[in-house]
Design a protein around this motif. Sequence first.
Motif, PDB file in Angstrom:
ATOM      1  N   ASN A 122       0.837  -1.185   0.000  1.00  0.00           N
ATOM      2  CA  ASN A 122       0.000   0.000   0.000  1.00  0.00           C
ATOM      3  C   ASN A 122       0.878   1.243   0.000  1.00  0.00           C
TER       4      ASN A 122
ATOM      5  N   SER B 203      -8.995  -7.474  -1.285  1.00  0.00           N
ATOM      6  CA  SER B 203      -9.255  -6.231  -2.010  1.00  0.00           C
ATOM      7  C   SER B 203      -9.513  -6.490  -3.490  1.00  0.00           C
TER       8      SER B 203
ATOM      9  N   GLU C 240      -9.942  -6.220   8.789  1.00  0.00           N
ATOM     10  CA  GLU C 240      -8.833  -7.077   8.371  1.00  0.00           C
ATOM     11  C   GLU C 240      -8.197  -7.768   9.568  1.00  0.00           C
TER      12      GLU C 240
ATOM     13  N   SER D  63     -10.396   4.868   4.226  1.00  0.00           N
ATOM     14  CA  SER D  63      -9.641   3.759   4.817  1.00  0.00           C
ATOM     15  C   SER D  63      -8.910   4.224   6.069  1.00  0.00           C
TER      16      SER D  63
ATOM     17  N   ALA E 262     -11.783  -0.124  -3.622  1.00  0.00           N
ATOM     18  CA  ALA E 262     -10.430  -0.556  -3.291  1.00  0.00           C
ATOM     19  C   ALA E 262     -10.191  -0.665  -1.784  1.00  0.00           C
ATOM     20  N   VAL E 263     -11.251  -0.512  -0.989  1.00  0.00           N
ATOM     21  CA  VAL E 263     -11.122  -0.524   0.470  1.00  0.00           C
ATOM     22  C   VAL E 263     -11.877  -1.720   1.035  1.00  0.00           C
ATOM     23  N   ILE E 264     -11.309  -2.365   2.043  1.00  0.00           N
ATOM     24  CA  ILE E 264     -11.928  -3.546   2.652  1.00  0.00           C
ATOM     25  C   ILE E 264     -13.067  -3.107   3.559  1.00  0.00           C
TER      26      ILE E 264
ATOM     27  N   TRP F 171      -4.478  -8.219   0.045  1.00  0.00           N
ATOM     28  CA  TRP F 171      -4.545  -7.772  -1.352  1.00  0.00           C
ATOM     29  C   TRP F 171      -5.522  -8.630  -2.157  1.00  0.00           C
TER      30      TRP F 171
ATOM     31  N   ASP G 259     -11.742  -0.466   8.027  1.00  0.00           N
ATOM     32  CA  ASP G 259     -11.142  -1.495   7.164  1.00  0.00           C
ATOM     33  C   ASP G 259      -9.994  -2.202   7.866  1.00  0.00           C
TER      34      ASP G 259
END
Length: 374
Positions: free
Chosen positions: A2, A61, A17, A9, A107-109, A58, A13
Amino acid sequence: MNFFELPDSGKDDRRFERLAWEWTNVNNPPTDQFSESGAGTFVKIGSALYSLFGRVPWLWSFILVVLSTATVYNVYKATYLLWNDRTQAIRIGWFAALFPELAELSAVILREVPIHFFLSLAVISLIKYWKYKKKPHVVLFILYTGLCILFHSALIAVLLGFGMGIFLISQEGKKKSTATKVFVFALVAGGLLVVNYTGFGLSKFGGSFESAFDTFESSEAHSVLGTAGYPEWMKMRNGITDIWKLPIRYVAFLFSPVVPFMIKKASHLAGIIDAGMYILMAWSYYKNRKTIKENKSAYLILIISMTLAFVFSLGVSNFGTAIRHRAKLLPLMLVLAVNFKALRKRNYLKQLREQLKAQQATEQDIDLNNVTAH
């Protein structure tokens, strides 16, 4: 790797995770405020992914990016089914792909992505059922909505909006009898009773409708104001006497931080772009309300959107959170954000061509009859 963090984010997020990894490595997963909520569903999916491939955020994502791309296609397809105009559908598809908040969240969890995906599928099924009278798709609509509710309890408002819409709006080219309306009302009421009894989808409301108000009051009492928080006078902490604030909170949810007193520092100015897009869409809906009402499916989608926005506005006291939550409405709102002027022009030209064809056919029949008579 990242390189930098996006505005949405760095908080939820990271917790998602971390919890996913912790749940993968212990027999008794740690409890957390997310454990019994829709967010817990999202975390458990990540935990299952980690148990198969190791700690690979990743990959998580990447899967979300794929779902986001599929959502863009679903929005395009729903728009085409709703308006029968491929040019407008492509335009809305690009709008969805380039919408800042949708692009950022992809693009963010966070659980917004699966909600967008399943809600876009629900919209497609709803249009196929309501406009094209394909009855099996009402089951798919309810199924996809149920999957949305698994990720966030407030999405139950989609079913509430559907219940109101199906009771108030006649289906395309078909009027419902009084008996049908009573049956639908009983069906929706029965469904809500089942939801209330089982607690399915009500984790954000304390597990039942009875405890929803107490849960809301507790949330308001402990909400953190912060620099993006609503002013104290907008908080609902005095029960029924604060009901007059509901329209204000509704407007604030959809259009903040455009209201000047909410902007307290330079970073808040970025929210104006997002709010401006919702203002433009709302203004377009208002100007073209007659066209939307004529398209029964579009009118139903609008009612569902308004119901969902109202439910979210009750639980949001911070315009930063509002920006993220109102993005959940986009699979519904975007299919209504067409260029109505171009759409009306196309429909007018189509009707004109059909009239000319009918006229030519009539003239040919007259000529043929004259030839036969001679």
